[in-house]
Write a protein that holds these residues in place. Structure first.
Motif, PDB file in Angstrom:
ATOM      1  N   ALA A 131       0.481   0.287 -11.254  1.00 48.59           N
ATOM      2  CA  ALA A 131       0.299   0.034  -9.355  1.00 48.59           C
ATOM      3  C   ALA A 131      -0.888   1.194  -8.623  1.00 48.59           C
ATOM      4  O   ALA A 131      -1.336   0.651  -7.530  1.00 48.59           O
ATOM      5  N   GLY A 132      -0.963   1.884  -9.192  1.00 51.37           N
ATOM      6  CA  GLY A 132      -2.090   2.556  -8.652  1.00 51.37           C
ATOM      7  C   GLY A 132      -1.276   3.896  -7.399  1.00 51.37           C
ATOM      8  O   GLY A 132      -1.964   3.548  -6.318  1.00 51.37           O
ATOM      9  N   ILE A 133      -0.390   4.148  -7.602  1.00 54.76           N
ATOM     10  CA  ILE A 133       0.448   5.350  -7.078  1.00 54.76           C
ATOM     11  C   ILE A 133       0.043   6.863  -6.828  1.00 54.76           C
ATOM     12  O   ILE A 133      -1.241   6.686  -7.841  1.00 54.76           O
ATOM     13  N   LYS A 134      -0.537   7.252  -5.543  1.00 48.80           N
ATOM     14  CA  LYS A 134      -1.346   8.296  -5.201  1.00 48.80           C
ATOM     15  C   LYS A 134      -0.211  10.011  -5.862  1.00 48.80           C
ATOM     16  O   LYS A 134      -0.906  10.656  -5.834  1.00 48.80           O
ATOM     17  N   GLY A 135       1.075   9.606  -5.678  1.00 52.04           N
ATOM     18  CA  GLY A 135       2.039  10.947  -5.857  1.00 52.04           C
ATOM     19  C   GLY A 135       3.118  10.311  -6.380  1.00 52.04           C
ATOM     20  O   GLY A 135       3.945   8.946  -5.596  1.00 52.04           O
ATOM     21  N   ILE A 136       4.171  11.608  -7.346  1.00 49.20           N
ATOM     22  CA  ILE A 136       5.456  11.243  -7.174  1.00 49.20           C
ATOM     23  C   ILE A 136       6.186  12.502  -6.934  1.00 49.20           C
ATOM     24  O   ILE A 136       5.430  13.260  -7.702  1.00 49.20           O
ATOM     25  N   LEU A 137       7.026  11.707  -6.770  1.00 51.84           N
ATOM     26  CA  LEU A 137       8.173  13.257  -6.614  1.00 51.84           C
ATOM     27  C   LEU A 137       9.068  12.571  -7.966  1.00 51.84           C
ATOM     28  O   LEU A 137       9.886  12.057  -7.098  1.00 51.84           O
ATOM     29  N   VAL A 176       1.942  11.590 -16.252  1.00 50.54           N
ATOM     30  CA  VAL A 176       1.146  11.402 -15.211  1.00 50.54           C
ATOM     31  C   VAL A 176      -0.729  11.527 -15.319  1.00 50.54           C
ATOM     32  O   VAL A 176      -0.602  12.432 -15.875  1.00 50.54           O
ATOM     33  N   PRO A 177      -1.885  10.315 -15.108  1.00 50.53           N
ATOM     34  CA  PRO A 177      -2.799  10.793 -15.408  1.00 50.53           C
ATOM     35  C   PRO A 177      -3.335  11.490 -14.675  1.00 50.53           C
ATOM     36  O   PRO A 177      -3.025  11.725 -13.258  1.00 50.53           O
ATOM     37  N   ASP A 178      -4.531  12.548 -14.820  1.00 56.32           N
ATOM     38  CA  ASP A 178      -5.490  13.137 -13.431  1.00 56.32           C
ATOM     39  C   ASP A 178      -5.466  11.613 -12.074  1.00 56.32           C
ATOM     40  O   ASP A 178      -5.450  10.415 -12.125  1.00 56.32           O
ATOM     41  N   GLY A 179      -5.408  12.491 -10.594  1.00 58.62           N
ATOM     42  CA  GLY A 179      -5.345  11.802 -10.016  1.00 58.62           C
ATOM     43  C   GLY A 179      -4.301  11.577  -9.440  1.00 58.62           C
ATOM     44  O   GLY A 179      -4.209  10.731  -8.164  1.00 58.62           O
ATOM     45  N   VAL A 180      -3.640  11.721 -10.466  1.00 57.23           N
ATOM     46  CA  VAL A 180      -2.053  11.278  -9.579  1.00 57.23           C
ATOM     47  C   VAL A 180      -1.308  12.327  -9.180  1.00 57.23           C
ATOM     48  O   VAL A 180      -0.813  13.370 -10.353  1.00 57.23           O
ATOM     49  N   TYR A 181      -0.814  12.842  -8.201  1.00 56.57           N
ATOM     50  CA  TYR A 181       0.190  14.366  -8.120  1.00 56.57           C
ATOM     51  C   TYR A 181       1.257  14.425  -7.915  1.00 56.57           C
ATOM     52  O   TYR A 181       2.255  13.297  -7.872  1.00 56.57           O
ATOM     53  N   ASN A 236       0.045  -1.402  -0.336  1.00 57.23           N
ATOM     54  CA  ASN A 236       0.055   0.036  -0.149  1.00 57.23           C
ATOM     55  C   ASN A 236       0.716   0.957  -0.006  1.00 57.23           C
ATOM     56  O   ASN A 236       0.409   2.024   0.981  1.00 57.23           O
ATOM     57  N   ILE A 237       1.857   1.391  -0.974  1.00 60.12           N
ATOM     58  CA  ILE A 237       2.867   2.606  -0.471  1.00 60.12           C
ATOM     59  C   ILE A 237       2.645   2.863  -1.782  1.00 60.12           C
ATOM     60  O   ILE A 237       1.348   3.234  -3.522  1.00 60.12           O
ATOM     61  N   LYS A 238       2.026   4.529  -1.455  1.00 58.76           N
ATOM     62  CA  LYS A 238       1.475   5.477  -2.328  1.00 58.76           C
ATOM     63  C   LYS A 238       1.735   7.114  -2.938  1.00 58.76           C
ATOM     64  O   LYS A 238       1.928   7.935  -3.371  1.00 58.76           O
ATOM     65  N   LEU A 239       3.435   6.782  -2.666  1.00 53.72           N
ATOM     66  CA  LEU A 239       4.294   8.035  -2.919  1.00 53.72           C
ATOM     67  C   LEU A 239       5.679   7.082  -3.723  1.00 53.72           C
ATOM     68  O   LEU A 239       6.276   6.256  -2.832  1.00 53.72           O
ATOM     69  N   GLY A 240       5.743   8.180  -4.267  1.00 48.58           N
ATOM     70  CA  GLY A 240       7.098   6.981  -5.643  1.00 48.58           C
ATOM     71  C   GLY A 240       8.085   7.896  -6.190  1.00 48.58           C
ATOM     72  O   GLY A 240       7.405   8.777  -5.862  1.00 48.58           O
ATOM     73  N   ILE A 241       9.497   8.423  -5.136  1.00 45.81           N
ATOM     74  CA  ILE A 241      10.234   8.743  -5.453  1.00 45.81           C
ATOM     75  C   ILE A 241      10.856   8.365  -6.449  1.00 45.81           C
ATOM     76  O   ILE A 241      11.648   7.275  -6.663  1.00 45.81           O
ATOM     77  N   LEU A 242      11.114   9.036  -7.698  1.00 49.72           N
ATOM     78  CA  LEU A 242      12.129   8.879  -8.688  1.00 49.72           C
ATOM     79  C   LEU A 242      13.333   9.542  -8.901  1.00 49.72           C
ATOM     80  O   LEU A 242      13.276  10.081  -9.086  1.00 49.72           O
ATOM     81  N   SER A 243      13.865   8.231  -8.583  1.00 49.33           N
ATOM     82  CA  SER A 243      15.480   8.762  -9.248  1.00 49.33           C
ATOM     83  C   SER A 243      16.013   7.592  -9.766  1.00 49.33           C
ATOM     84  O   SER A 243      17.324   7.526  -9.585  1.00 49.33           O
TER      85      SER A 243
END
Lengths: 231, 231
Positions: free
Chosen positions: A172-178, A187-192, A149-156
């Motif tokens: 995978a249904g991530i909610k936010g990406i940095l 990203v599609p709508d709904g993903v911050y 249930n990971i919601k935030l992905g840190i892309l490095s």
DNA sequence: TTTTACCTGTTATTTTATTAACAAAAATTT
DNA sequence: AAATTTTTGTTAATAAAATAACAGGTAAAA
């Protein structure tokens, strides 16, 4: 009365500053302080006292006249606003230098953000543990994100992997990406999404160095004939 | 006619975007494209085409109607504005994961920014070479900065070292500092400072994830009684 | 006790940044 | 050859952010 969910209209910049205030406040607390003035916070953050007071007004926090703000209280109020009360789980994708740097940065910070997994494609890294965080194969990305249930992905990851990796995160249904990678992603709508590119700032500093130098040069040209009365 | 030094009044945000445009343009050029439309640039950068055109208007660059902008030309114009023609030398202070990540990021980028030295306090790192850059002892910081005429300092030391290191940089006559460390620092007038803190953005993403979730929850509460006509 | 200095909280103003609106010109279609 | 589409460049309008102005209250000083 405090309007329910009033904080949903807070300016983006205020949100950023609240996070910064809180970190400054933790340090002051550790130094044994109990109260702080708006101008003290302002000085730490290189902003004006008015701005600090305005931000605190927006979150409806009141200080004490001539005593300033109670540090612990203020930390609690800010935390109430910006933290998820159950915490938010995050993963770092790309365990190179950048990923590991972020991991060290975040570890031990007193917030509700919990990095629970790392991912990499390098077999030497997979299965290893960094700063107490297990590194998985990117092949398992979608499964682990869902499972934990990971919601935030840190892309490095490197730029050329950014697009694909983002797609997996979205699947995978991530909610936010940095995104710390050098390439912007979609990203599609709904993903911050927040793009956080290191080169831009670097080039900006270089530009203003150059500009300042050119302005100095011009100023001295102008000043000299008049025997330099300016400072 | 192009007013001399007109670019000194460019908005800060435009400067940032110019750097971003240029990087996007390099990639397009590598892909064999010669021209690009404002809406294409916009899509890559997640902004509107108007904003792109407005930025290019500010730098007085004109495209061709119905053909778009000549990529190579535009790269040259942007470079003329944001790059120092003699180049700017930079040093990384703190060769931990973060410092080395920045080094890798910057290396090979086609700009006039040249990282010429690294500094660290760890004896194991001193004398070593990272990505072709020699790592000096922080003890030699002031001397090397002066000797090599380094103008930009990239601060990637731990928070507790940030203040002292900044002082040394300032003493050595540094012209600009990009502070990646978790603690804000102070510089005198004439030194350009940019604070670039990774945690703020991370907490911001977490906040908006939380907020989106709360809003969804509320929306479904409201929608259900009316049998969810929303999408 | 009165005055002064200090600091908060809020509204008003200004500045900066973004978006909308639209004229003009070139290619394409009818 | 006229009409339509596409895309730029610019001005006008709106929105967001920062700053200024100031009222009001409290502690300390006179």
């Amino acid at each position: 009365m405090r309007i329910k969910n009033y904080y949903k209209n807070l300016p983006h910049k205020t949100i950023e500053r609240l996070s910064q205030y809180r970190r400054a406040l933790f340090i002051c607390l550790d130094n044994g302080k109990t109260h702080i003035f708006s101008h003290e916070i302002a000085q730490i953050q290189h902003i004006t006292p008015v701005q600090v007071r305005r931000d605190l007004m927006l979150i409806e926090y009141s200080g004490t006249l001539r005593k300033g703000y109670n540090i612990q209280d203020l930390i609690d109020v800010i935390s109430d606003i910006i933290d998820d009360k159950d915490g938010i789980k995050a993963a770092i994708i790309g365990m190179g230098n950048l990923g590991r740097a972020v991991l060290k940065y975040v570890r031990g910070k007193r917030n509700k953000l919990e990095i629970v997994a790392g991912f990499d494609s390098n077999p030497e890294k997979i299965g290893k543990t960094f700063e107490g965080i297990k590194c998985y194969s990117v092949e398992d990305l979608e499964d682990e994100i869902k499972k934990q249930n990971i919601k935030l992905g840190i892309l490095s990851v490197p730029g050329d992997k950014a697009k694909d990796t983002t797609q997996h995160l979205v699947n995978a249904g991530i909610k936010g990406i940095l995104n710390y990678s050098p390439k912007p992603v979609n990203v599609p709508d709904g993903v911050y999404l927040e793009e956080y590119d290191m080169i831009t700032t670097l080039e900006k500093v270089a530009f203003y160095i150059k500009m300042n130098e050119e302005m100095e040069k011009e100023a001295s040209k102008k000043d000299n004939p008049e025997k330099g009365k300016g400072r």
